[in-house]
Write an enzyme that holds these catalytic residues in place. Structure first.
Site, mmCIF file in Angstrom:
data_model
loop_
_atom_site.group_PDB
_atom_site.id
_atom_site.type_symbol
_atom_site.label_atom_id
_atom_site.label_comp_id
_atom_site.label_asym_id
_atom_site.label_seq_id
_atom_site.Cartn_x
_atom_site.Cartn_y
_atom_site.Cartn_z
ATOM 1 N N ARG A 50 -4.136 -0.854 -22.652
ATOM 2 C CA ARG A 50 -3.066 -0.377 -23.544
ATOM 3 C C ARG A 50 -3.394 -0.731 -24.994
ATOM 4 N NH1 ARG A 50 1.823 -2.704 -19.702
ATOM 5 N NH2 ARG A 50 2.264 -0.782 -18.569
ATOM 6 N N HIS A 63 0.800 -12.143 -18.241
ATOM 7 C CA HIS A 63 1.133 -10.716 -18.169
ATOM 8 C C HIS A 63 2.658 -10.606 -18.238
ATOM 9 C CE1 HIS A 63 1.571 -6.572 -17.084
ATOM 10 N NE2 HIS A 63 2.334 -6.924 -16.060
ATOM 11 N N THR A 112 -1.887 -8.083 -8.773
ATOM 12 C CA THR A 112 -1.222 -7.149 -9.685
ATOM 13 C C THR A 112 0.294 -7.320 -9.614
ATOM 14 O OG1 THR A 112 -3.031 -5.541 -9.536
ATOM 15 C CG2 THR A 112 -0.881 -4.672 -10.172
ATOM 16 N N GLY A 113 0.812 -7.676 -8.452
ATOM 17 C CA GLY A 113 2.262 -7.806 -8.249
ATOM 18 C C GLY A 113 2.859 -8.897 -9.123
ATOM 19 N N ASP A 123 -2.879 -4.360 -19.807
ATOM 20 C CA ASP A 123 -2.513 -4.736 -21.179
ATOM 21 C C ASP A 123 -3.705 -4.527 -22.117
ATOM 22 O OD1 ASP A 123 0.047 -5.836 -20.185
ATOM 23 O OD2 ASP A 123 -1.268 -7.281 -19.217
ATOM 24 N N GLY A 156 0.051 1.854 -5.091
ATOM 25 C CA GLY A 156 -0.791 2.144 -3.937
ATOM 26 C C GLY A 156 -1.124 3.615 -3.822
ATOM 27 N N ALA A 202 0.802 -1.229 0.000
ATOM 28 C CA ALA A 202 0.000 0.000 0.000
ATOM 29 C C ALA A 202 0.833 1.277 0.000
ATOM 30 C CB ALA A 202 -0.948 -0.019 1.202
ATOM 31 N N GLY A 257 3.512 1.668 -1.776
ATOM 32 C CA GLY A 257 4.258 1.728 -3.033
ATOM 33 C C GLY A 257 3.639 2.714 -4.015
#
Ligand code: NAX
Length: 328
Positions: A162, A187, A129-130, A159, A17, A12, A14
């Site tokens: 994007r 990913h 997500t990590g 992705d 976050g 959180a 980061g």
């Protein structure tokens, strides 16, 4: 008043976050009428920085933010969580071998999987997500035997978004006119953005584009390498766009995909499209009431087949590597 929805976020303090929390707190995930309780996990040395972020959350006086809890123990932070966004991961540092990276992340996602298993609410939905996101999700899922496998997902929505942006630019069409784009696979740089079923203002996207050279030499590599291009330009990896995609993914999962469209989500494979069963791979999915379904019956041409296979082969190799490390 309604009971707040408990949203746990790891990593959180980061970069992601810092974009994500303010949007969730302001209602972007659950809507303007649903109070949210943020439960924020960090490693011990980052708790002080996280306290600063919480001060800023306080200072926004968001009407939808009911409560914030912070800590370094996943067993406490995941207690009663309805949604878990697993953002914090161990980045690859200089000289780190691939096996070291998988092992370091394994240490995080085995522990967090067990903690979710033991403490999360019965309706928990988990988004990883990590990075490596698909394999981290697989590790967490394998360590949470009491949570149904379909509650785990990994983020390929960035992705997907994007790819939408690139297709919109190429065709001179607003993104609101684009439908049914798919990200297949991992990913990673092997992911495959597929426009053969996509629509541009109701017409087949591949036919509208009608430019195989652009597809192969521009569109696909641009989407695959966008993360690296952002680092090159910004001197830091994608953060606000990754936060936005994490919200899009989780919001659409909970609230449902639009009629006549689908999303890209990495979810556990049931063998659809010959993606090996059990891998967490990106598919075209529709969502409703917190459940997803893989879109069935799409014809996969040879061009797509080779690219889907390359990415799912990579996922299989990642699974073999973490199996050998006893992380599953
Ligand atoms: P940062 O390094 O800014 O933040 C990560 C935070 O996680 C740090 O504050 C760290 O202390 C924390 N953390 C580490 N281990 C933890 C643990 N065991 N429990 C709780 N917190 C822990 O990275 P940021 O830019 O925010 O990116 C986070 C992750 O997202 C990275 O793994 C990154 O590779 C990944 N990304 C994934 C994307 C996707 O589309 N799936 C795109 C963006 C991003 O690259």
């Amino acid at each position: 008043s309604t009971t707040p929805v408990k949203v746990a976020v790891t990593g959180a303090a980061g970069q992601i976050g810092y974009s994500l929390l303010f949007r969730i707190a302001s209602g972007a995930l659950l809507g303007p009428d649903t109070p949210v309780e943020l439960r924020l996990l960090e490693i011990t040395p980052a708790l002080k920085a996280l306290e600063g972020v919480v001060m800023e959350l306080d200072d926004c006086a968001f009407p939808t933010l009911a409560k914030v809890e912070i800590g370094d123990d996943p067993n406490v932070i995941f207690d009663g969580a309805n949604v878990a966004l697993l953002i914090g991961a161990r980045p690859r540092t200089k000289g780190m071998e691939r096996g070291d990276l998988l092992e370091a992340n394994g240490a995080i996602f085995t522990v967090q999987g067990k903690a979710l298993n033991d403490h999360a609410a019965d309706d928990i939905r988990i988004t990883v997500t990590g990075n490596p996101a698909n394999t981290n999700a697989l590790i967490a899922k394998s360590n949470a035997p009491d949570i149904p496998a379909e509650r785990f997902s990994a983020l390929t929505r960035l992705d997907h978004n994007r790819a939408l942006a690139q297709l919109a630019k190429k065709t001179g069409t607003p993104v609101t006119e684009l439908r049914k784009l798919t990200i297949w696979g991992n990913h990673s740089a092997t992911q495959y953005p597929d426009i053969f079923h996509a629509e541009v203002a109701g017409k087949n996207a591949a036919e509208v584009v009608n430019d195989q050279n652009w597809l192969e030499s521009d569109f696909i590599p641009t989407v695959q390498k966008r993360g690296a291009a952002i680092i090159e330009a910004r001197g830091a990896s994608s953060a606000a766009s990754a936060a936005a995609a994490t919200i899009d993914h989780t919001r659409d999962w909970l609230r449902g995909s639009a009629d006549g469209d689908w999303l890209s989500m990495a979810v556990v494979s049931d063998g659809s499209y010959d993606v090996p069963e059990g891998l967490i791979s990106s598919f075209p999915v529709t969502t409703k009431d917190g459940n997803w379904e893989i879109v069935q019956g799409l014809e996969i041409n040879e061009f797509s087949r080779a690219r889907i296979d390359a990415s799912t082969t990579e996922l299989g190799e990642e699974r073999d590597a973490v199996t050998a490390l006893n992380l599953l």
